[in-house]
Design a protein around this motif. Structure first.
Motif, PDB file in Angstrom:
ATOM      1  N   VAL A  48     -16.669  17.095 -23.083  1.00  0.00           N
ATOM      2  CA  VAL A  48     -17.559  17.561 -22.064  1.00  0.00           C
ATOM      3  C   VAL A  48     -16.813  17.883 -20.846  1.00  0.00           C
ATOM      4  O   VAL A  48     -15.849  17.264 -20.459  1.00  0.00           O
ATOM      5  CB  VAL A  48     -18.294  16.257 -21.698  1.00  0.00           C
ATOM      6  N   ASP A  49     -17.165  18.999 -20.068  1.00  0.00           N
ATOM      7  CA  ASP A  49     -16.406  19.530 -18.914  1.00  0.00           C
ATOM      8  C   ASP A  49     -17.496  19.848 -17.959  1.00  0.00           C
ATOM      9  O   ASP A  49     -18.608  19.247 -17.873  1.00  0.00           O
ATOM     10  CB  ASP A  49     -15.507  20.679 -19.159  1.00  0.00           C
ATOM     11  N   GLY A  50     -17.050  20.587 -16.809  1.00  0.00           N
ATOM     12  CA  GLY A  50     -17.937  20.800 -15.736  1.00  0.00           C
ATOM     13  C   GLY A  50     -19.136  21.767 -16.212  1.00  0.00           C
ATOM     14  O   GLY A  50     -20.096  21.694 -15.132  1.00  0.00           O
ATOM     15  N   GLN A  51     -19.105  22.387 -17.132  1.00  0.00           N
ATOM     16  CA  GLN A  51     -20.394  22.970 -17.845  1.00  0.00           C
ATOM     17  C   GLN A  51     -21.267  22.405 -18.994  1.00  0.00           C
ATOM     18  O   GLN A  51     -21.914  22.722 -19.535  1.00  0.00           O
ATOM     19  CB  GLN A  51     -20.011  24.266 -18.285  1.00  0.00           C
ATOM     20  N   GLY A  52     -20.833  20.906 -19.069  1.00  0.00           N
ATOM     21  CA  GLY A  52     -21.710  20.311 -20.175  1.00  0.00           C
ATOM     22  C   GLY A  52     -20.753  20.190 -21.314  1.00  0.00           C
ATOM     23  O   GLY A  52     -19.674  20.129 -21.310  1.00  0.00           O
ATOM     24  N   ALA A  53     -21.351  19.930 -22.402  1.00  0.00           N
ATOM     25  CA  ALA A  53     -20.727  19.964 -23.758  1.00  0.00           C
ATOM     26  C   ALA A  53     -20.303  21.121 -24.342  1.00  0.00           C
ATOM     27  O   ALA A  53     -20.881  22.213 -24.119  1.00  0.00           O
ATOM     28  CB  ALA A  53     -21.753  19.270 -24.701  1.00  0.00           C
TER      29      ALA A  53
ATOM     30  N   HIS B 182     -29.015  17.050 -17.034  1.00  0.00           N
ATOM     31  CA  HIS B 182     -28.242  16.176 -16.010  1.00  0.00           C
ATOM     32  C   HIS B 182     -27.181  15.469 -17.119  1.00  0.00           C
ATOM     33  O   HIS B 182     -27.687  14.399 -17.442  1.00  0.00           O
ATOM     34  CB  HIS B 182     -29.011  15.444 -15.151  1.00  0.00           C
ATOM     35  N   GLN B 183     -26.063  16.082 -17.405  1.00  0.00           N
ATOM     36  CA  GLN B 183     -25.143  15.212 -18.312  1.00  0.00           C
ATOM     37  C   GLN B 183     -24.926  13.660 -17.992  1.00  0.00           C
ATOM     38  O   GLN B 183     -24.639  13.631 -16.887  1.00  0.00           O
ATOM     39  CB  GLN B 183     -23.746  15.966 -18.517  1.00  0.00           C
ATOM     40  N   PHE B 184     -25.271  12.925 -18.959  1.00  0.00           N
ATOM     41  CA  PHE B 184     -24.979  11.599 -18.383  1.00  0.00           C
ATOM     42  C   PHE B 184     -23.743  11.143 -19.058  1.00  0.00           C
ATOM     43  O   PHE B 184     -23.607  11.256 -20.371  1.00  0.00           O
ATOM     44  CB  PHE B 184     -26.062  10.787 -19.071  1.00  0.00           C
ATOM     45  N   PRO B 185     -22.810  10.215 -18.461  1.00  0.00           N
ATOM     46  CA  PRO B 185     -23.019  10.055 -16.910  1.00  0.00           C
ATOM     47  C   PRO B 185     -22.294  11.135 -16.028  1.00  0.00           C
ATOM     48  O   PRO B 185     -22.191  10.707 -14.717  1.00  0.00           O
ATOM     49  CB  PRO B 185     -22.204   8.659 -16.903  1.00  0.00           C
ATOM     50  N   THR B 186     -21.404  12.010 -16.604  1.00  0.00           N
ATOM     51  CA  THR B 186     -20.511  13.071 -15.774  1.00  0.00           C
ATOM     52  C   THR B 186     -21.354  13.801 -14.630  1.00  0.00           C
ATOM     53  O   THR B 186     -20.662  14.086 -13.855  1.00  0.00           O
ATOM     54  CB  THR B 186     -19.783  13.583 -16.615  1.00  0.00           C
ATOM     55  N   GLY B 187     -22.659  14.024 -14.776  1.00  0.00           N
ATOM     56  CA  GLY B 187     -23.265  15.019 -13.995  1.00  0.00           C
ATOM     57  C   GLY B 187     -23.187  16.304 -14.593  1.00  0.00           C
ATOM     58  O   GLY B 187     -22.059  16.967 -15.376  1.00  0.00           O
ATOM     59  N   GLY B 188     -24.195  17.206 -13.926  1.00  0.00           N
ATOM     60  CA  GLY B 188     -24.196  18.694 -14.192  1.00  0.00           C
ATOM     61  C   GLY B 188     -24.996  19.102 -15.192  1.00  0.00           C
ATOM     62  O   GLY B 188     -25.094  18.610 -16.458  1.00  0.00           O
ATOM     63  N   PRO B 189     -25.574  20.431 -15.254  1.00  0.00           N
ATOM     64  CA  PRO B 189     -26.545  20.760 -16.400  1.00  0.00           C
ATOM     65  C   PRO B 189     -25.715  21.585 -17.339  1.00  0.00           C
ATOM     66  O   PRO B 189     -24.299  22.088 -17.149  1.00  0.00           O
ATOM     67  CB  PRO B 189     -27.507  21.797 -15.664  1.00  0.00           C
ATOM     68  N   LEU B 190     -26.059  21.908 -18.476  1.00  0.00           N
ATOM     69  CA  LEU B 190     -25.410  22.364 -19.543  1.00  0.00           C
ATOM     70  C   LEU B 190     -25.666  23.796 -19.131  1.00  0.00           C
ATOM     71  O   LEU B 190     -26.504  24.280 -18.721  1.00  0.00           O
ATOM     72  CB  LEU B 190     -26.142  22.149 -20.902  1.00  0.00           C
TER      73      LEU B 190
END
Length: 481
Positions: A234-239, A258-266
């Motif tokens: 997982v990075d800043g752009q999701g999986a 909203h990636q759980f728990p790091t945040g941000g959408p795919l």
């Protein structure tokens, strides 16, 4: 002497002193005289815990009348048990079971030992809503209206798909608010996300790919049904969807809004990529839309399901929007999967109550659900802003991320400080978790220290104090040079 069952509630009405006594149920039997039998019966009652410490016994005259024996016999038995420490007696206060007489037996009537757990002063666990904000009045209005309009068959054997009224309401709402493309016959009501995930996993075989950071409980659901879970970075752009083919997984579980728990959408390119993977391999995308309604800084991110309803299973619930106690969720399924899911669920509805389903259907249809979401969106955005402002002032060295949506934020900590911060948080009476608690045990991506802070649960009046306690738990920043 023959065995005798004695109930002191049958005391003579002429003995007014009996009003101050307790009802005793004693059996006088065994070797010895009457006094020995009575003492043995009382010891047994006290030792087994049936007569608890502090229990007041009937005056000896009352008990003697019940037993049909001499008063002196009961008086002597009381006196000897006082000498042995089983009873206490004080002039004017009567005879009681001694406080130090502990129950000796472990029979079924013995009261269980209760352990008092210390409750945290402030609950900052992620993704829980404010329970005090549940719309009780509007919900009861919908409940009354739904019950008045419910057909008679609603109270018969339940349809495993769920009530049609709710499935129709969800079809309209999910299309309008989340971009979901479906029809009522493709929706199956379930008892929350975990129930729906368990039903799906029971139909899968082999491996399911999951995000490297996510709820361990969801991974456990998969492994309990015999699946292997493999993590995607997982990075800043999701999986990282490009890692998916190497897993040889037949399905992938994602939190794309909203990636759980790091945040941000795919990222939109990865959304398209995961759909293309599913089409080319016959795989299945399981979409967990756990808090997609709560967006703050941009337009809502639509569901991945809208890109391909035949390769994506969409799962949602009211756990964040209304209450996790309601145990109401929904599965939006590809047409080819509906019958299999219904067969896995069972031929009768055994999970979600019809009253709750009909009430939610009315709650959505009359607009109360939208109003509640708008109301809570304002409240949670205000709390998020308060959290960010407080940390900017009190702990500017701590970066806050993942706050464009949802009910939680991630506080990025200096390396090696997460466990220290968690211990400090417990001392401050805070319930929260670190990032490490959500990391897949097989993940090879670099670990990061951080705290996952839920800002939905504390009631309004306690939120400022919760933030103060949080700031006291955070590690110090770098020393000024």
């Amino acid at each position: 002497m023959n065995d005798s069952w004695v109930n002191s509630s049958q005391a003579s009405t002429t003995d007014t002193t009996a009003e101050g006594g307790a009802d005793l149920h004693l059996v006088l039997r065994g070797p010895g005289g009457v006094r020995a039998q009575l003492m043995r019966a009382l010891r047994d009652a006290i030792g087994s815990g049936r007569l608890a410490p502090g229990t007041r016994l009937p005056p000896y005259r009352t008990l003697a009348t019940d037993l049909g024996i001499a008063r002196n016999t009961v008086g002597d038995a009381y006196a000897e048990l006082v000498e042995e420490g089983w009873l206490t007696a004080r002039q004017g206060s009567g005879t009681h079971v001694a406080p130090r007489a502990e129950p000796l037996g472990t029979g079924p009537l013995r009261a269980p030992v209760r352990t008092t757990l210390r409750r945290p002063a402030y609950d900052l666990m992620p993704s829980s809503p404010d329970a005090s904000a549940f719309p009780r009045t509007a919900w009861m209005t919908s409940a009354r209206r739904a019950m008045a309009a419910a057909p008679h068959d609603a109270f018969g054997v339940g349809d495993p798909r769920g009530r049609l009224e709710l499935r129709q309401a969800l079809t309209e709402y999910l299309a309008r608010a989340r971009g979901v493309r479906t029809a009522p016959e493709r929706i199956v009501i379930c008892a929350g996300f975990a129930h729906g995930l368990r039903l799906l996993c029971s139909l899968l075989r082999g491996t399911i790919a999951v995000e490297a950071y996510g709820l361990g409980f969801h991974r456990d659901v998969a492994t309990e049904t015999g699946l292997r879970t493999l993590p995607l970075t997982v990075d800043g752009q999701g999986a990282r969807i490009e890692e998916l083919p190497a897993t040889r997984a037949g399905a992938v579980l994602l939190t794309p809004a909203h990636q759980f728990p790091t945040g941000g959408p795919l990222h939109h390119e990865r959304r398209a990529a995961v759909v293309n993977w599913a089409r080319s391999t016959g795989g299945l995308v399981v979409e967990d839309d756990y808090d997609g309604e709560f967006r703050y800084d941009r337009e809502p991110v639509g569901a991945v399901q809208g890109l391909d309803p035949e390769r994506v299973v969409y799962l949602g619930s009211v756990s964040k929007s209304l209450s996790p106690a309601m145990r109401l969720g929904w599965m939006v399924l590809p047409g080819w999967l509906v019958d299999d899911v219904i067969a896995a669920k069972g031929t009768r509805e055994m999970w979600s109550g019809v009253v709750e389903q009909l009430t939610l259907a009315d709650f959505i249809a009359c607009g109360s659900y939208d109003r509640q979401l708008r109301r809570m969106r304002r409240i949670y955005r205000r709390r998020r802003d308060q959290l960010a402002a407080t940390l900017a002032q009190r702990a500017p060295h701590v970066r806050v991320s993942g706050v464009a949506a949802g009910l939680h934020a991630v506080l990025e900590l200096p390396p090696g400080t997460e466990q220290t911060a968690l211990r400090a948080a417990r001392r401050q009476g805070l319930a929260l978790e670190g990032l490490a608690a959500y990391r897949h045990p097989d993940s090879t991506m670099a670990a990061h220290d951080g705290l996952v802070i839920g800002f939905g649960t504390p009631p309004e009046h306690a939120f400022a104090n919760a933030l103060e306690a949080l700031c006291l738990a955070l590690p110090d920043g770098p020393a000024d040079k």
